[in-house]
Design an enzyme around this catalytic site. Structure first.
Site, PDB file in Angstrom:
ATOM      1  N   LYS A  53      47.263  29.589  38.884  1.00 52.70           N
ATOM      2  CA  LYS A  53      47.052  30.091  37.517  1.00 52.70           C
ATOM      3  C   LYS A  53      48.372  30.572  36.930  1.00 52.70           C
ATOM      4  CE  LYS A  53      42.218  31.328  38.122  1.00 52.70           C
ATOM      5  NZ  LYS A  53      41.253  32.330  38.597  1.00 52.70           N
ATOM      6  N   GLN A  97      40.462  38.599  39.426  1.00 48.29           N
ATOM      7  CA  GLN A  97      40.013  37.557  40.360  1.00 48.29           C
ATOM      8  C   GLN A  97      38.835  38.070  41.195  1.00 48.29           C
ATOM      9  OE1 GLN A  97      41.391  34.338  40.523  1.00 48.29           O
ATOM     10  NE2 GLN A  97      39.660  33.943  41.879  1.00 48.29           N
ATOM     11  N   ASP A 120      37.718  35.227  31.039  1.00 53.56           N
ATOM     12  CA  ASP A 120      36.731  34.624  31.941  1.00 53.56           C
ATOM     13  C   ASP A 120      35.346  34.549  31.271  1.00 53.56           C
ATOM     14  OD1 ASP A 120      37.485  33.575  34.375  1.00 53.56           O
ATOM     15  OD2 ASP A 120      37.491  35.500  35.433  1.00 53.56           O
TER      16      ASP A 120
END
Ligand code: NDP
Length: 291
Positions: A53, A97, A120
């Site tokens: 990422k 995460q 997200d």
């Protein structure tokens, strides 16, 4: 007949190139999108994801901020970091995460992220906005699947779609997005009766189960478009949730694993960061990156 292979890797590369062009245009206005990724603990798979990422964020010209915390970090400290990132104007997107260490309340942590920076799309507000058809931040994996489906099929209206899996990360938002595009959607799960018969009705079949080669070729309607979200590590390597070999002669089109949905997820994370940056600066949403 053999199914067309949906090349998610190439599609994602094209998407990242487009994002890079948009980032250059923003730079001329003195705006640089920034994505902060927070990793708590040492989970090896998460470390790999976070590294790629970060690399791709920089490749498209955005600023990448990485925060690594030990797995013994108290939840208060993580919440304090999120509060600082929420207030930092250089940060347009925040991703924590998952999974988090067991002593942390995942929902509380996610809901502490400013919704407009929640790239997200897991914050309860974004979930509600998506469900009610309003402007939201949309979860990256289902957004990537939607882009591949639209690219392949054009208008999804009236198509029969079956989504196997009802997780908050993939299955539920996937169903919302398909419904928003006027597909007729059924969500299947571990308690669904006669799953093979249900799948055989689907023009669009999305498998997000987490079981290696679970969906067999004779479950697939001839000519259907099959999106395989699964990532399963087996002795034979990475495989999806669809038994690719038996699906290939039946489906009209199918995403491979690897090289299908996987690369779309990070590309859509960057797309969401770009969208969040545009919104933060009062600009219109970039074309084609939102549902
Ligand atoms: P979850 O484990 O959260 O959800 C799996 C879903 O599958 C559940 O709803 C479960 O039903 C259902 N299921 C399990 N067994 C069966 C069965 N026998 N029959 C029918 N349904 C079943 O997984 P995720 O949604 O997080 O992920 C799904 C897959 O996608 C995984 O392989 C994951 O690695 C992959 N993934 C890939 C990403 C990418 O970037 N390509 C991103 C995210 C995930 P129930 O609710 O009843 O338990």
């Amino acid at each position: 007949m053999t199914a067309a292979i949906i090349d998610g890797k190439a599609f994602a590369a094209g998407l990242r190139a487009r994002i890079a062009t948009e980032v250059e245009a923003l730079a001329r206005r003195g705006i640089k999108p920034g994505l902060a990724v927070v990793l708590v603990g040492e989970d090896p798979a998460s470390q790999v994801y976070v590294r790629s990422k970060g690399r791709m964020t920089v490749e498209v010209g955005m600023a990448s901020f990485e925060h690594r915390l030990p797995d013994t970090t108290p939840e208060d400290e993580l919440l304090a970091l999120i509060a600082r990132l929420n207030a930092d104007p250089a940060v347009n997107g925040i991703l924590v995460q998952l999974p988090l260490p067991r002593h942390m309340d995942e929902a509380a942590v996610i809901n502490a992220i400013a919704p407009e920076k929640d790239v997200d799309g897991f914050h309860i507000l974004n979930v509600g906005l998506l469900a009610t058809g309003q402007k939201a931040m949309v979860p990256c994996t289902p957004l990537g699947c939607l882009m591949l489906l639209r690219d392949r099929l054009g208008d999804l209206a009236g198509k029969r779609a079956v989504v196997i899996g009802r997780s908050n990360i993939v299955g539920k938002p996937m169903a919302q997005l398909l419904l928003r595009d006027s597909a007729t959607v059924t969500v299947a799960h571990s308690r669904t009766a006669d799953l093979p018969a249900l799948c055989r009705e689907a023009d669009i079949l999305v498998a997000a189960v987490g079981r290696a080669e679970f969906v067999k070729g004779d479950w697939i309607k001839p000519g259907a478009t099959v999106i395989d979200v699964g990532i399963n590590r087996t002795e034979a390597g990475l495989v999806g949730d669809v038994d690719f070999a038996s699906a290939l002669p039946v489906a009209g089109a199918i995403t491979p694993v690897p090289g299908g949905v996987g690369p779309m997820t990070i590309a859509c994370l960057l797309a969401n960061t770009l969208t969040a940056t545009a919104r933060a600066n009062g600009l219109t949403d970039p074309e084609g990156l939102t549902p």
